[in-house]
Design an enzyme around this catalytic site. Structure first.
Site, PDB file in Angstrom:
ATOM      1  N   ASP A 148       0.698  -1.042   0.103  1.00  0.00           N
ATOM      2  CA  ASP A 148       0.198   0.027   0.006  1.00  0.00           C
ATOM      3  C   ASP A 148       0.843   1.359  -0.020  1.00  0.00           C
ATOM      4  OD1 ASP A 148       0.704   0.510   2.700  1.00  0.00           O
ATOM      5  OD2 ASP A 148      -1.109   0.304   3.395  1.00  0.00           O
ATOM      6  N   HIS A 188       7.825 -30.235  11.512  1.00  0.00           N
ATOM      7  CA  HIS A 188       7.011 -28.839  11.191  1.00  0.00           C
ATOM      8  C   HIS A 188       5.809 -28.851  10.165  1.00  0.00           C
ATOM      9  CE1 HIS A 188      10.128 -27.339  13.704  1.00  0.00           C
ATOM     10  NE2 HIS A 188      11.170 -27.842  13.019  1.00  0.00           N
ATOM     11  N   HIS A 190      10.677 -23.438   9.894  1.00  0.00           N
ATOM     12  CA  HIS A 190       9.648 -24.014  10.714  1.00  0.00           C
ATOM     13  C   HIS A 190       8.290 -23.818  10.136  1.00  0.00           C
ATOM     14  CE1 HIS A 190      12.373 -24.463  14.964  1.00  0.00           C
ATOM     15  NE2 HIS A 190      12.858 -24.964  13.750  1.00  0.00           N
ATOM     16  N   CYS A 192       2.890  -2.952   4.007  1.00  0.00           N
ATOM     17  CA  CYS A 192       2.276  -1.847   4.351  1.00  0.00           C
ATOM     18  C   CYS A 192       2.896  -1.179   5.356  1.00  0.00           C
ATOM     19  CB  CYS A 192       0.987  -2.417   4.780  1.00  0.00           C
ATOM     20  SG  CYS A 192       0.772  -3.297   6.297  1.00  0.00           S
ATOM     21  N   THR A 250       3.108  -0.773   8.743  1.00  0.00           N
ATOM     22  CA  THR A 250       3.725  -1.858   9.707  1.00  0.00           C
ATOM     23  C   THR A 250       4.101  -3.202   9.280  1.00  0.00           C
ATOM     24  OG1 THR A 250       1.605  -2.248  10.501  1.00  0.00           O
ATOM     25  CG2 THR A 250       2.716  -0.341  11.384  1.00  0.00           C
TER      26      THR A 250
HETATM   27  C1  RB5 Z   1      -1.991   3.002   6.382  1.00  0.00           C
HETATM   28  O1  RB5 Z   1      -1.783   4.191   7.004  1.00  0.00           O
HETATM   29  C2  RB5 Z   1      -1.572   2.026   7.338  1.00  0.00           C
HETATM   30  O2  RB5 Z   1      -2.565   1.779   8.101  1.00  0.00           O
HETATM   31  C3  RB5 Z   1      -1.414   0.526   6.810  1.00  0.00           C
HETATM   32  O3  RB5 Z   1       0.077   1.064   5.734  1.00  0.00           O
HETATM   33  C4  RB5 Z   1      -0.701  -0.515   7.417  1.00  0.00           C
HETATM   34  O4  RB5 Z   1       0.321  -0.004   8.508  1.00  0.00           O
HETATM   35  C5  RB5 Z   1      -1.894  -1.300   8.348  1.00  0.00           C
HETATM   36  O5  RB5 Z   1      -1.499  -2.105   8.967  1.00  0.00           O
END
Ligand code: RB5
Length: 140
Positions: A8, A133, A98, A65, A67
């Site tokens: 994203d 595993h 694993h 994304c 995080t």
């Molecule tokens: C987008 O702002 C953010 O929410 C997305 O990139 C991600 O971190 C969601 O888990």
């Protein structure tokens, strides 16, 4: 290997770097976008990347994304996908040895470029150990 990639807006800059890295390493990359920093919904990208991995058209997937959390949650809704969110290289190695992870998730806002590259390098070359595993991953 043929690798499906997607991100994203929060993962766009890192995705561009990882596309280059995977190509340098000799992999074929299928880039599902996004192609710029404009806001998009990560569940749609996760679904698009997971589909060819689940179908066996791509051997691996990488999703990024902000995080890595949301996109890994979305990816794991596909029952053929074992997506691992990795923030360091040890987990990347273990997710292959694993868990036979077929999708790697990264956070574009949580890992720096050097660490992200190390994670991808380790994850791409590490083999699944099978044995006990395999029994375990067959249980979910
Ligand atoms: C987008 O702002 C953010 O929410 C997305 O990139 C991600 O971190 C969601 O888990």
């Amino acid at each position: 290997m043929k690798v499906a990639l997607g991100c994203d807006h929060g993962g766009f800059a890192l995705k561009e770097q990882i596309v280059d890295l995977l190509r340098q390493l000799g992999h074929e990359v299928v880039d599902f976008g996004t192609m710029n920093g404009e806001s998009v919904d990560y569940p749609e990208i996760a679904a698009a990347v997971c589909e060819p991995v689940a179908a066996g058209e791509c051997q691996r997937g990488v999703l990024i994304c902000g995080t890595g959390i949301g996109i890994s949650m979305a990816a794991n809704r596909n029952s053929a996908i074992r997506a691992a969110l990795c923030t360091e290289s040890f987990s990347a190695r273990m997710s292959r040895e694993h868990n036979d992870a077929n999708v790697l998730c990264l956070g574009g806002r949580t890992v720096g470029p050097g660490l992200a590259e190390d994670i991808v390098r380790v994850w791409m070359v590490t083999e699944f150990e099978g044995g006990r595993h395999l029994r375990r991953i067959k249980m979910f």
